[in-house]
Design a protein around this motif. Sequence first.
Motif, short mmCIF file in Angstrom:
data_model
loop_
_atom_site.label_atom_id
_atom_site.label_comp_id
_atom_site.label_asym_id
_atom_site.label_seq_id
_atom_site.Cartn_x
_atom_site.Cartn_y
_atom_site.Cartn_z
N GLY A 15 -5.25 5.21 -4.22
CA GLY A 15 -4.79 5.34 -5.61
C GLY A 15 -4.65 6.78 -6.08
N THR A 16 -4.62 7.72 -5.15
CA THR A 16 -4.54 9.14 -5.51
C THR A 16 -3.13 9.71 -5.38
OG1 THR A 16 -5.06 9.66 -3.23
CG2 THR A 16 -6.92 9.63 -4.78
N GLY A 17 -2.16 8.85 -5.03
CA GLY A 17 -0.81 9.35 -4.77
C GLY A 17 0.09 9.24 -5.98
N LYS A 18 1.29 8.70 -5.78
CA LYS A 18 2.26 8.59 -6.87
C LYS A 18 2.18 7.23 -7.56
CE LYS A 18 5.35 10.08 -3.76
NZ LYS A 18 4.47 10.74 -2.79
N GLU A 19 2.14 6.15 -6.81
CA GLU A 19 2.21 4.80 -7.41
C GLU A 19 0.85 4.38 -8.00
OE1 GLU A 19 4.83 3.09 -7.87
OE2 GLU A 19 4.35 0.97 -7.98
N GLY A 20 -0.22 4.62 -7.28
CA GLY A 20 -1.54 4.11 -7.69
C GLY A 20 -1.99 4.59 -9.06
N GLY A 37 -9.44 4.36 -5.35
CA GLY A 37 -9.96 4.54 -3.99
C GLY A 37 -9.20 5.63 -3.26
N SER A 38 -9.91 6.29 -2.36
CA SER A 38 -9.31 7.34 -1.53
C SER A 38 -10.08 7.40 -0.22
CB SER A 38 -9.41 8.69 -2.25
OG SER A 38 -9.16 9.76 -1.36
N ARG A 39 -9.53 8.09 0.78
CA ARG A 39 -10.32 8.32 1.99
C ARG A 39 -11.47 9.26 1.69
NH1 ARG A 39 -5.48 10.25 5.57
NH2 ARG A 39 -4.89 10.94 3.47
N GLN A 40 -11.34 10.05 0.62
CA GLN A 40 -12.40 11.00 0.26
C GLN A 40 -12.88 10.70 -1.16
OE1 GLN A 40 -9.29 14.07 1.26
NE2 GLN A 40 -11.12 15.32 1.06
N GLU A 42 -14.45 12.59 -3.25
CA GLU A 42 -14.18 13.67 -4.23
C GLU A 42 -12.74 13.57 -4.75
OE1 GLU A 42 -15.08 14.30 -0.99
OE2 GLU A 42 -17.22 14.30 -1.46
N LYS A 43 -11.83 13.24 -3.85
CA LYS A 43 -10.42 13.15 -4.27
C LYS A 43 -10.23 11.97 -5.22
CE LYS A 43 -5.76 13.05 -2.23
NZ LYS A 43 -4.98 12.89 -1.00
N ALA A 44 -10.89 10.87 -4.92
CA ALA A 44 -10.81 9.69 -5.81
C ALA A 44 -11.36 10.03 -7.19
CB ALA A 44 -11.60 8.53 -5.20
N VAL A 79 -1.50 2.81 -0.36
CA VAL A 79 -1.48 3.93 0.59
C VAL A 79 -0.04 4.17 1.01
CG1 VAL A 79 -3.82 3.50 1.49
CG2 VAL A 79 -1.83 2.51 2.66
N VAL A 80 0.24 5.40 1.45
CA VAL A 80 1.58 5.74 1.94
C VAL A 80 1.98 4.71 3.00
CG1 VAL A 80 0.68 7.37 3.67
CG2 VAL A 80 2.99 7.65 2.77
N TYR A 81 3.26 4.31 2.98
CA TYR A 81 3.65 3.14 3.79
C TYR A 81 3.40 3.33 5.28
CZ TYR A 81 8.00 5.33 5.37
OH TYR A 81 8.91 6.15 5.98
N THR A 104 3.16 -2.31 -0.73
CA THR A 104 3.86 -1.50 0.28
C THR A 104 5.34 -1.86 0.40
OG1 THR A 104 1.80 -1.39 1.52
CG2 THR A 104 3.84 -0.81 2.71
N ALA A 105 6.18 -0.86 0.35
CA ALA A 105 7.60 -0.99 0.70
C ALA A 105 7.85 0.01 1.82
CB ALA A 105 8.47 -0.70 -0.51
N ARG A 106 8.11 -0.47 3.00
CA ARG A 106 8.22 0.43 4.16
C ARG A 106 9.62 1.04 4.22
NH1 ARG A 106 7.41 -3.93 8.17
NH2 ARG A 106 8.44 -4.94 6.42
N PRO A 142 8.86 1.56 -10.02
CA PRO A 142 8.79 2.98 -9.66
C PRO A 142 7.62 3.69 -10.32
CG PRO A 142 10.71 2.53 -11.07
CD PRO A 142 10.02 1.23 -10.86
N ALA A 143 7.02 4.60 -9.55
CA ALA A 143 5.89 5.38 -10.07
C ALA A 143 6.27 6.10 -11.35
CB ALA A 143 5.44 6.39 -9.00
N ALA A 144 7.49 6.63 -11.41
CA ALA A 144 7.90 7.41 -12.58
C ALA A 144 7.91 6.55 -13.85
CB ALA A 144 9.29 8.01 -12.35
#
Length: 223
Positions: A15-20, A37-40, A42-44, A79-81, A104-106, A142-144
């Motif tokens: 959830g740290t990217g564009k869509e989340g 959620g994130s892999r890290q 601190e980033k989350a 997460v990124v596709y 996910t949209a690949r 869309p994230a925007a």
Amino acid sequence: MTNKNNLPILAILGGTGKEGPGLALRWALAGYPVIIGSRQHEKAQATADELNSILESDSIQGFENGIAARKADICVLTVVYSAHEPAIKSLKDDLRGKILVDATARVDFRNPIPPTPPSAARLAQTVLGDQVRVVAAFQNVPAAALRKNLDQPLKEDVLICADDPEDAGEVIKLAESVGMKAYYAGNLDNAVVVEGLTSILISMNKHYGSKTGSINISGIDKA
Ligand SMILES: NC(=O)c1ccc[n+]([C@@H]2O[C@H](COP(=O)([O-])OP(=O)(O)OC[C@H]3O[C@@H](n4cnc5c(N)ncnc54)[C@H](OP(=O)(O)O)[C@@H]3O)[C@@H](O)[C@H]2O)c1
């Protein structure tokens, strides 16, 4: 985590990217307890802090993806596709007993072409097995659009695919809570077409100079 509305706790994995973050903002505004959620960790937490400052609240928390999934009732995968399959495999135990909403949209933004079957959500269901109820949704939102005009309801329609229409119903509620119209659109195999629509929307956005192209359904009267 406060949950005065007795709503399900939502975790946005990746959830740290564009869509989340856009989905998180919208659901937090609608009263849902939300975890990024994130892999890290601190980033989350950094993303949660940023979103809370926009909302002037503390309703969003941040955790490592696996912990976020375990704390939630419904998980949403953003997460990124290209990381979809490894992410699903690594979270298999943490997702047990949950609904997993797969956004996910690949489709590669630089070269948008429709993906081939099976759908990302079907693949997720196969990997996760029957302990997890996978629902495909939000691939065309869309994230925007999520991030702008937060004081206005979203106008996008959402196609929701799930093997069990009751599971789809849970996610229809999530979409409707932020103003979107959502339609049950068949089983998880159909989600490959929804992913393919993202390829069309990216192509149209590029051609017409937009960032917010999406879909609206006509001819179906949702009572
Ligand atoms: N962007 C849109 O407008 C849009 C619209 C509809 C649907 N979607 C779908 O939503 C999903 C996310 O799109 P996005 O644009 O938000 O992607 P993104 O910003 O490129 O990436 C989202 C997150 O994926 C995580 N990630 C990156 N590599 C990873 C790996 N190897 N393993 C696990 N996680 C990894 C990162 O989180 P951490 O580094 O914090 O772990 C990152 O913040 C995609 O499947 C996309 O098709 C996007």
